[in-house]
Design an enzyme around this catalytic site. Sequence first.
Site, PDB file in Angstrom:
ATOM      1  N   LYS A 204       0.983  -1.220  -0.005  1.00 46.14           N
ATOM      2  CA  LYS A 204       0.044   0.079  -0.002  1.00 46.14           C
ATOM      3  C   LYS A 204       0.901   1.164   0.055  1.00 46.14           C
ATOM      4  O   LYS A 204       2.069   0.883   0.435  1.00 46.14           O
ATOM      5  CB  LYS A 204      -0.855  -0.073   1.246  1.00 46.14           C
TER       6      LYS A 204
HETATM    7  P1  NAD Z   1     -12.892   7.662  -2.248  1.00 50.89           P
HETATM    8  O1  NAD Z   1     -11.975   8.629  -2.111  1.00 50.89           O
HETATM    9  O2  NAD Z   1     -13.347   7.321  -3.644  1.00 50.89           O
HETATM   10  O3  NAD Z   1     -14.159   7.914  -1.250  1.00 50.89           O
HETATM   11  C1  NAD Z   1     -14.066   8.306  -0.110  1.00 50.89           C
HETATM   12  C2  NAD Z   1     -15.103   8.550   0.676  1.00 50.89           C
HETATM   13  O4  NAD Z   1     -15.417   8.699   2.031  1.00 50.89           O
HETATM   14  C3  NAD Z   1     -15.589  10.083  -0.156  1.00 50.89           C
HETATM   15  O5  NAD Z   1     -16.948   9.925  -0.180  1.00 50.89           O
HETATM   16  C4  NAD Z   1     -15.507  10.959   1.230  1.00 50.89           C
HETATM   17  O6  NAD Z   1     -16.235  12.124   1.255  1.00 50.89           O
HETATM   18  C5  NAD Z   1     -15.896  10.192   2.391  1.00 50.89           C
HETATM   19  N1  NAD Z   1     -15.089  10.386   3.520  1.00 50.89           N
HETATM   20  C6  NAD Z   1     -13.820  10.631   3.799  1.00 50.89           C
HETATM   21  N2  NAD Z   1     -13.634  10.999   5.189  1.00 50.89           N
HETATM   22  C7  NAD Z   1     -14.857  11.009   5.863  1.00 50.89           C
HETATM   23  C8  NAD Z   1     -15.225  10.885   6.988  1.00 50.89           C
HETATM   24  N3  NAD Z   1     -14.363  11.542   8.291  1.00 50.89           N
HETATM   25  N4  NAD Z   1     -16.534  10.836   7.457  1.00 50.89           N
HETATM   26  C9  NAD Z   1     -17.407  10.334   6.360  1.00 50.89           C
HETATM   27  N5  NAD Z   1     -17.071  10.058   5.098  1.00 50.89           N
HETATM   28  C10 NAD Z   1     -15.669  10.624   4.858  1.00 50.89           C
HETATM   29  O7  NAD Z   1     -12.203   6.331  -1.943  1.00 50.89           O
HETATM   30  P2  NAD Z   1     -12.780   4.843  -1.924  1.00 50.89           P
HETATM   31  O8  NAD Z   1     -11.783   4.222  -3.007  1.00 50.89           O
HETATM   32  O9  NAD Z   1     -14.279   4.691  -2.124  1.00 50.89           O
HETATM   33  O10 NAD Z   1     -12.138   4.042  -0.723  1.00 50.89           O
HETATM   34  C11 NAD Z   1     -13.025   4.148   0.247  1.00 50.89           C
HETATM   35  C12 NAD Z   1     -12.769   2.908   1.382  1.00 50.89           C
HETATM   36  O11 NAD Z   1     -12.512   1.781   0.441  1.00 50.89           O
HETATM   37  C13 NAD Z   1     -11.293   2.973   1.980  1.00 50.89           C
HETATM   38  O12 NAD Z   1     -11.245   2.466   2.924  1.00 50.89           O
HETATM   39  C14 NAD Z   1     -10.550   2.030   0.940  1.00 50.89           C
HETATM   40  O13 NAD Z   1      -9.352   1.662   1.328  1.00 50.89           O
HETATM   41  C15 NAD Z   1     -11.460   1.240   0.484  1.00 50.89           C
HETATM   42  N6  NAD Z   1     -11.017   0.198  -0.504  1.00 50.89           N
HETATM   43  C16 NAD Z   1     -11.229   0.925  -1.682  1.00 50.89           C
HETATM   44  C17 NAD Z   1     -10.947   0.083  -2.940  1.00 50.89           C
HETATM   45  C18 NAD Z   1     -11.123   0.639  -4.099  1.00 50.89           C
HETATM   46  O14 NAD Z   1     -10.976  -0.149  -5.280  1.00 50.89           O
HETATM   47  N7  NAD Z   1     -11.340   2.033  -4.399  1.00 50.89           N
HETATM   48  C19 NAD Z   1     -10.800  -1.353  -2.678  1.00 50.89           C
HETATM   49  C20 NAD Z   1     -10.831  -1.758  -1.619  1.00 50.89           C
HETATM   50  C21 NAD Z   1     -11.016  -0.944  -0.553  1.00 50.89           C
END
Ligand code: NAD
Length: 511
Positions: free
Chosen positions: A196
């Site tokens: 990561k």
């Molecule tokens: P992203 O940047 O697309 O979205 C993140 C979201 O979280 C946004 O809507 C943001 O406004 C919100 N957010 C941020 N801080 C916040 C808070 N304090 N309270 C409430 N909402 C908040 O990110 P993503 O890719 O959707 O990733 C989200 C989670 O999923 C992370 O933990 C990431 O590690 C995990 N994840 C993502 C993927 C992927 O393919 N993108 C894969 C596995 C896991």
Amino acid sequence: MENSKKKTTLKKREKKVKDSAVISKIRKDKEWKLLYAKKGKEEEKTLERFKDLCINCAKLETCTIPKPEGGIWRCKEYVQEVGVGEEPEKREKKPSLYQNVKKQFDKATNMMGLDSDICKILSMTTNEILVNFPVKMENGKVKMFTGYRVQHNNALGPYKGGLRFHPAVDLDEVRSLATWMTWKSAIIDIPLGGAKGGIKMDPSKYTKTEMERITRRFTFALGNNIGPDYDIPAPDVNTNAQIMSWILDTYLLTLPPNQRQCGIAVVTGKPIELGGSVGRDKATGQGVVFTIEEWARDKNFNLKGATYFVQGFGNVGSWASRLMKPHGSKLLAVEDVSGAISNPKGMDPDELIKYTKSNNGLISGYPKAKPIDHDTFMKTNADIFIPSALENQITATTAPLLNVKLVAEGANGPTDPDGDIILQSRGVDVIPDILCNAGGVIVSYFEWLQNKRSESWDLDEVDIKLHKKIVEAYRRVRDTAKKFNCDWRTAAYIVALTRLEKVYQERGIFP
Ligand code: NAD
């Protein structure tokens, strides 16, 4: 000696009285919404110690609460969390995420009796790369950035994991996320390891051109620490297909011309035109929904008419919401960095996504819902909660608020060990992150395979293969939980560690 001690105590007391006077003044101000020093110099000096509360806040750079210019400010939520009158040093420190990983790991290794030598290897990361690099900003000045790439383990295949651009990124967080990636690949049985990375920064503060320069300079600084057969980044929080394109282009330009064509598998989550896979954008949310479907089947639970709420409405949260819609489930509340909204009659995820596109990606102000505070959001009476934002959201404080049957962890690490215990004691089912959100890395693996074989699969093929992989993993975890009579997170760890143990036993330890 005695006299000087008395003097210091007196001074401290005087300061306390002064502070409490200021505090009570502030308390009256806008029902605690904002704390700020008024212009007068004396008050600013008195409030100096509160400045630290604000500066150390993890949300400082992303906070959208309007700040009075030049003041020392703090939002209601943070003040409540740390207590206004407390000295900064007495404040509870932000818990180490890696401590959570270790607690989860220890619980599983004790239960399964993992070989103690293999335990030693897996309890540490292999490489931890930290790069400080300069970038020229639009105003002509140079700004220094700190980026990370942690490679936890590559016993199963090349290191694999996302890149996160966020103010809270630090070594502890990246180390934890890298470790979870190793477990994830092992659970879903793909030949990849765990890594990561990220940059400590707030993307909303930079122009598109600056973002491009930051991304390219970071890629250059990483150099040969990434590569299609060595370590393959992907999108995570605040990174997307555009960021992957810049990484790809920069990386290829560092290769000799005759090797560039083999380099396109250096990142996944690319735009389709650059070698990306169809279905990668929705893959994580799709995987979340596939696991929810399996849970519903196991429990004989009807998803039609079921209610759910989602924290985070970015890639994972918005896709998961959208894919719950065909089941006839009802989205009751959503929270993102701009606040929380609710509508007991349900919200249309597609409409909300459309709205966020015209509102800088944020949900605030959505006309078909009313704003609610964080606690009310967490207390939403629903069947399913899908945390899809950041880590440590379900804790000893917030777990008792939840009023759901299932937590499907779209985010990485949304539940801390105390939160886990409370959920278990309250009989709430949990589909753990390392299983629930594995759809992303599964389709990343498919993208990598397509690049290597110069193939491009259609959406049906991707979806069928994704479904097969994640459902098989779901059943492995479910059966292991039954066998060990344990919670699903521990079971998921046991599945991963059993696979890694076999690999190490067969390969041996060199020399
Ligand atoms: P992203 O940047 O697309 O979205 C993140 C979201 O979280 C946004 O809507 C943001 O406004 C919100 N957010 C941020 N801080 C916040 C808070 N304090 N309270 C409430 N909402 C908040 O990110 P993503 O890719 O959707 O990733 C989200 C989670 O999923 C992370 O933990 C990431 O590690 C995990 N994840 C993502 C993927 C992927 O393919 N993108 C894969 C596995 C896991």
